[in-house]
Design an enzyme around this catalytic site. Sequence first.
Site, short mmCIF file in Angstrom:
data_model
loop_
_atom_site.label_atom_id
_atom_site.label_comp_id
_atom_site.label_asym_id
_atom_site.label_seq_id
_atom_site.Cartn_x
_atom_site.Cartn_y
_atom_site.Cartn_z
N ALA A 74 -25.67 -17.51 29.05
CA ALA A 74 -24.67 -18.19 28.23
C ALA A 74 -25.33 -18.94 27.08
CB ALA A 74 -23.86 -19.16 29.08
N ARG A 131 -17.46 -6.19 16.94
CA ARG A 131 -17.41 -5.91 15.51
C ARG A 131 -18.03 -4.54 15.23
NH1 ARG A 131 -20.21 -10.90 12.80
NH2 ARG A 131 -19.89 -9.61 10.95
N ALA A 150 2.28 9.82 -5.23
CA ALA A 150 1.66 8.53 -4.93
C ALA A 150 1.49 7.68 -6.18
CB ALA A 150 0.30 8.75 -4.27
N SER A 179 -30.10 -19.26 29.59
CA SER A 179 -29.01 -19.84 28.82
C SER A 179 -29.52 -20.66 27.64
CB SER A 179 -28.15 -20.73 29.71
OG SER A 179 -27.57 -19.98 30.75
N GLU A 226 23.04 11.54 -5.64
CA GLU A 226 22.52 10.19 -5.64
C GLU A 226 23.66 9.18 -5.52
OE1 GLU A 226 19.34 9.39 -5.48
OE2 GLU A 226 18.80 11.51 -5.53
N ASN A 285 19.63 11.85 2.31
CA ASN A 285 18.43 12.53 1.86
C ASN A 285 17.20 11.68 2.14
OD1 ASN A 285 16.69 14.28 0.46
ND2 ASN A 285 16.99 13.16 -1.46
N LYS A 287 1.06 0.19 -3.71
CA LYS A 287 1.89 0.29 -2.51
C LYS A 287 1.33 1.27 -1.49
CE LYS A 287 5.94 2.33 -2.86
NZ LYS A 287 7.39 2.60 -3.01
N ARG A 345 7.95 -4.31 -5.62
CA ARG A 345 8.59 -5.14 -4.60
C ARG A 345 7.63 -5.56 -3.50
NH1 ARG A 345 13.87 -2.24 -2.58
NH2 ARG A 345 13.02 -0.35 -3.55
#
Length: 455
Positions: free
Chosen positions: A368, A321, A13, A393, A160, A175, A26, A19
Amino acid sequence: MSSSRKALAIVLAAGEGTRMKSDTPKVLHQVAGRSMLAHVLAAVAEAGVETIAVVVGPGREDVTAEALKRAPHAQTFVQAERLGTAHAVLAARAAIAAGCDDLLVLFADTPLVTGATIRALREALAAGAGVAALGFSAADPFGYGRLLQDEAGRLVAIREEKDASAAERAIRLCNAGLMAIDGAAAADWLGQIGNSNAKGEFYLTDIVEIARACGREARVVVADETEVLGVNDRIQLAQAEAVAQNRLRRAAMAAGVTMIAPETVFLSADTVLGRDVTIEPHVVIGPGVSIADKAVIHAFSHLEGASVGQGATIGPFARLRPGAALAEAAKVGNFVEIKNANVAKGAKVNHLTYIGDADIGANANIGAGTITCNYDGFFKYRTEIGENAFIGSNSALVAPVKIGAGAYVGSGSVVTKDVRGDALVVARGRQMEKAGWAASFRAIQAERKAAAKKS
């Protein structure tokens, strides 16, 4: 494969992933709500591997923290220089020296690999192979190392792209990078790898020929190309996301979930879905969500860090949430947001409402436009609404405040003090009416407008 075999997984890692064009390493970019590194560590755990070493780059405390969060017993090692894959593996030489039967090498930017494939690599070692390399049949093999086999199908070498001949480049068996190595011989074989190649790097792939020179057999384990997709840029990240989502949707539907338009539903790797759950189109489910049997998630809803009880209904256009917990048969309707709140059995929050830092009792009804005013700019406070309470409401409940069981809050009220059970509270300005005022006002204004035009 014997359960007594001891395995060590080394997860590489250390790549920066230039890129990706990102300040985030990454391997910490996410697929299905989980970092790529976390996906690989989850597959390692699924394969029954308990000893883990993660090789990180210098100064990457964030990657180390993620590794230890996902695998608390893992060891981490720093690869100070990047001199090839074999060099990266040897950064964990202390873990290798501790001994194992199976040494597994995995890449943290290959997030779709499964525990079943890792087990297949181990099984090849248990059957007598010294090395087992993971391969795939590439639609376009350009850029990949090629797996060279003899007439009997044994692995002879991994070449390779830059070092391959024209004939070798025509081979489509490529590979994938992942490999299993006999743990007893791994340290010796890794130490023999040199860097006499076009890039001057220490290639792990050279271990195949070294093992064969020592009289050991090398084998190929074949996986689907989508499973071994390596992520190097945002385009490949999106491709990995698409594969992961398709897997998750198919698994959910196979387990009894109805998706009306599955291609529009997005799940997370840890999403838990019960039987007979229905998910309508354009629903996004982030990390940390569980949905119990027979719940319905209507279209265009977004859930994250929430639990939904049996038979509850959400949406359309609802947002749950983190900390939202809905009990059995609770109802959250359109344009409602719930955060860090408990909604008890049968309670209804039907539309145009914000409920934050609150406890809503069973069978309560929230009208509401109601909001719980939970934040004063410095601290947050809770609102408690008793069972069978009715909130009219367009009411504002200024926390901390308690509405007793069975109480009524008149529409348009701003409630700042506790309300006793079964009481009625009306907290708004007194209504005043002036007969004929509107007609007189219109006449005066029309006269003023006409006079302004003449001038």
